[in-house]
Structures are given as C-alpha cells and as structure tokens.
Design an enzyme around this catalytic site. Structure first.
Site, PDB file in Angstrom:
ATOM      1  CG  ASP A  10      -2.015   1.371   1.186  1.00 53.16           C
ATOM      2  OD1 ASP A  10      -2.299   1.810   0.480  1.00 53.16           O
ATOM      3  OD2 ASP A  10      -1.384   2.185   2.759  1.00 53.16           O
ATOM      4  CB  SER A  11       0.250   4.948   0.023  1.00 54.91           C
ATOM      5  OG  SER A  11      -0.765   5.070   0.380  1.00 54.91           O
ATOM      6  CB  CYS A  73      -3.434   0.134  -2.253  1.00 60.50           C
ATOM      7  SG  CYS A  73      -3.069   2.551  -2.979  1.00 60.50           S
ATOM      8  CD  GLU A 151       0.758   6.638   5.916  1.00 56.53           C
ATOM      9  OE1 GLU A 151       1.689   6.690   5.993  1.00 56.53           O
ATOM     10  OE2 GLU A 151       0.337   5.998   5.392  1.00 56.53           O
ATOM     11  CB  CYS A 183      -9.342   4.628   1.015  1.00 52.10           C
ATOM     12  SG  CYS A 183      -7.886   5.596   1.652  1.00 52.10           S
ATOM     13  CG  HIS A 185      -4.582   5.204   4.311  1.00 48.27           C
ATOM     14  ND1 HIS A 185      -4.258   4.427   3.522  1.00 48.27           N
ATOM     15  CD2 HIS A 185      -3.454   5.331   5.465  1.00 48.27           C
ATOM     16  CE1 HIS A 185      -2.932   4.620   3.567  1.00 48.27           C
ATOM     17  NE2 HIS A 185      -2.459   5.076   4.337  1.00 48.27           N
TER      18      HIS A 185
HETATM   19  N1  DGL Z   1      -4.862   3.374   1.353  1.00 48.76           N
HETATM   20  C1  DGL Z   1      -4.805   3.901  -0.187  1.00 48.76           C
HETATM   21  C2  DGL Z   1      -6.185   3.039  -0.692  1.00 48.76           C
HETATM   22  O1  DGL Z   1      -6.644   2.298  -0.291  1.00 48.76           O
HETATM   23  C3  DGL Z   1      -4.050   4.881  -1.004  1.00 48.76           C
HETATM   24  C4  DGL Z   1      -4.172   6.537   0.181  1.00 48.76           C
HETATM   25  C5  DGL Z   1      -3.540   6.985  -0.679  1.00 48.76           C
HETATM   26  O2  DGL Z   1      -1.838   7.297  -0.490  1.00 48.76           O
HETATM   27  O3  DGL Z   1      -3.719   8.340  -0.940  1.00 48.76           O
HETATM   28  O4  DGL Z   1      -6.700   4.606  -1.962  1.00 48.76           O
END
Ligand code: DGL
Length: 254
Positions: A10-11, A73, A151, A183, A185
């Site tokens: 993931d990011s 992600c 984050e 998302c 996160h």
């Molecule tokens: N967690 C990621 C997602 O599901 C990426 C969020 C990001 O880096 O902007 O979209």
C-alpha cells in the site's frame, strides 16, 4: 503447495487493515508487508506516478520471493492493477470499494463512498456507480488530506473528529444507511466514523472480500502453504524512520 510469502503493499499504513483480514483467514501463510510511506499519499498523484510506485513495490516484493501480490490499496488497484497483471506471471489481487454489498444490504437508501480523489475518478468506481445506482443512492465522497493524518499514526481524537465533522456536514439532515470505506486507510478510523453519526450506520470495507479472493486464487493455483503452524510477517517501509514500522505493528495488533 508453496511456502513462499504473500506480498502485500500500500502507499503506507492503509494496507495493514487488509493484512489483518488476510492473516485472520490464512494464519499459516507468511506475509511481507511493504508500505510505500515515502511516496504517500497516492490518492492525489498522477496515473504515471502511481504506476511507477506500484511497480517498484511489486519488484521489491518479488525480490523477496513473493508467490502472489495483494495490492492493498484502492487507488493503486484502480490505476495500475490491469497493467501489472499483464506484466507479471503470478496472482495479483486488488481491492475495490465495497459498493455491491452496501447496495445489496441497503436497497433504496443512501450509501456514502469515502475514498481518495483518484479512486473516485477512475473507471472501476465509475462502473460500480453505474451498476448499483438503480439499487441505492450512491454518494461519492472524496477525502483529500485524510490519509496524511492517518499516516502520522493518528486514528482518533480531535483532529480526526474535526475533519469528519466538516466532511460530513452536508449530510447533517440526511439519513445515511451505510458508509463504504473505499480506501484501506479508513478502517483504522472506523470508530471515529461511527461516532461522527448520531445514529447507527453500517460501515463496510473491502478487506474481507479481498482476503477471500486471495485465498480463492491461491487455492486454484495450488499456491497455498503446506504448514499448519502460524506463519510470520515481515513489515517494511520505503521510509527510513523506525517509527513507521512500530506504527505498522501497533495498527496490526489493534
Ligand atoms: N490506502 C490507499 C487506498 O486504499 C491509498 C491512499 C493514499 O495513499 O492516498 O486508496
């Protein structure tokens, strides 16, 4: 049978929410989790940047002998999954906003889809929206800036509550039945999202579905591991900060 690890990326910290579901469903597997913290957030970047970063993540995981890749992600899946699948000869499983279960369980009601600006603009979501809009009212809600807060390891408290208050203010007098966390996160702040509504709202995310799909693919391809004791997890990040790895482990254990 294959005892190599499953690579998950993931990011940053988001994919830990997917890793939890994978571990719950397939506890005997080994996992390598790679968070591209240095390049987060992905959700406001260009397609070519997201593609480039996703490729780097996959290469890193393949160098560590990953037998399959889970793109944990939504943003990277929307932008890069198709092209990556064409380039690599191992199972690459992605994630998408869980619009289908939300619409099926909440027919003729309102469903908010929280996601990054990029995810909501891409073909995958446009299709989902088109396919399920006749069942429920699907309301896309981009959340710029939210990933950056998470984050920093913040999952509750004033900053998150204030962000959600402003974000959800247009819905104060509108009944919402479900919120899709589009998302990875956002499951980390599920409690804060629940609290932001004064009534019961169903919060749905795609992590369980992705874990099930991963197991299905590994089964079909004969790639499940042959162990019957708990596997291990290696956490890695593109950031050199030690704090990041601690936060990853903390979120995983929550
Ligand atoms: N967690 C990621 C997602 O599901 C990426 C969020 C990001 O880096 O902007 O979209």
């Amino acid at each position: 049978m294959n005892n190599n690890p499953i690579g998950v990326f993931d990011s940053g910290l988001g994919g830990i929410s997917v890793l939890k579901e994978l571990k719950a469903l397939m506890p005997y597997e080994n996992y390598i989790y790679y968070g591209d913290t240095f390049n987060a957030p992905y959700g406001i970047k260009s397609d070519s940047e997201i593609m480039k970063y996703s490729e780097k993540c996959i290469k890193k995981l393949l160098d560590m002998r990953a037998k399959a890749i889970v793109i944990a992600c939504n943003t990277a899946t929307s932008v890069a999954a198709k092209k990556l699948r064409a380039c690599y000869n191992i199972p690459i499983i992605g994630i998408e906003p869980a619009v289908k279960p939300a619409a099926v369980h909440h027919p003729e009601s309102r469903v908010i889809v929280m996601a990054t600006p990029v995810t909501l603009k891409k073909e995958k979501f446009v299709h989902l929206m088109k396919n399920y809009s006749n069942m429920a009212e699907i309301i896309p809600l981009p959340c710029p800036g939210l990933v950056e807060i998470i984050e920093r390891g913040i999952t509750e408290g004033k900053e998150i509550d204030n962000y959600l208050k402003v974000l959800l203010s247009p819905f104060e007098n509108v009944k919402i039945s479900a919120v899709v966390l589009g998302c990875t996160h956002y499951p980390h702040i599920k409690n804060a999202i629940k609290k932001a509504f004064e009534y019961e709202v169903d919060i749905i995310d795609g992590g369980v579905g992705t874990a099930r799909e991963t197991k299905r693919r590994l089964t079909i391809e004969g790639l499940l591991c042959g162990r019957s004791e708990n596997g291990n997890i290696i956490f890695m990040s593109s950031s050199s900060s030690k704090n990041v790895l601690c936060t990853m482990k903390k979120l995983f254990e929550l």
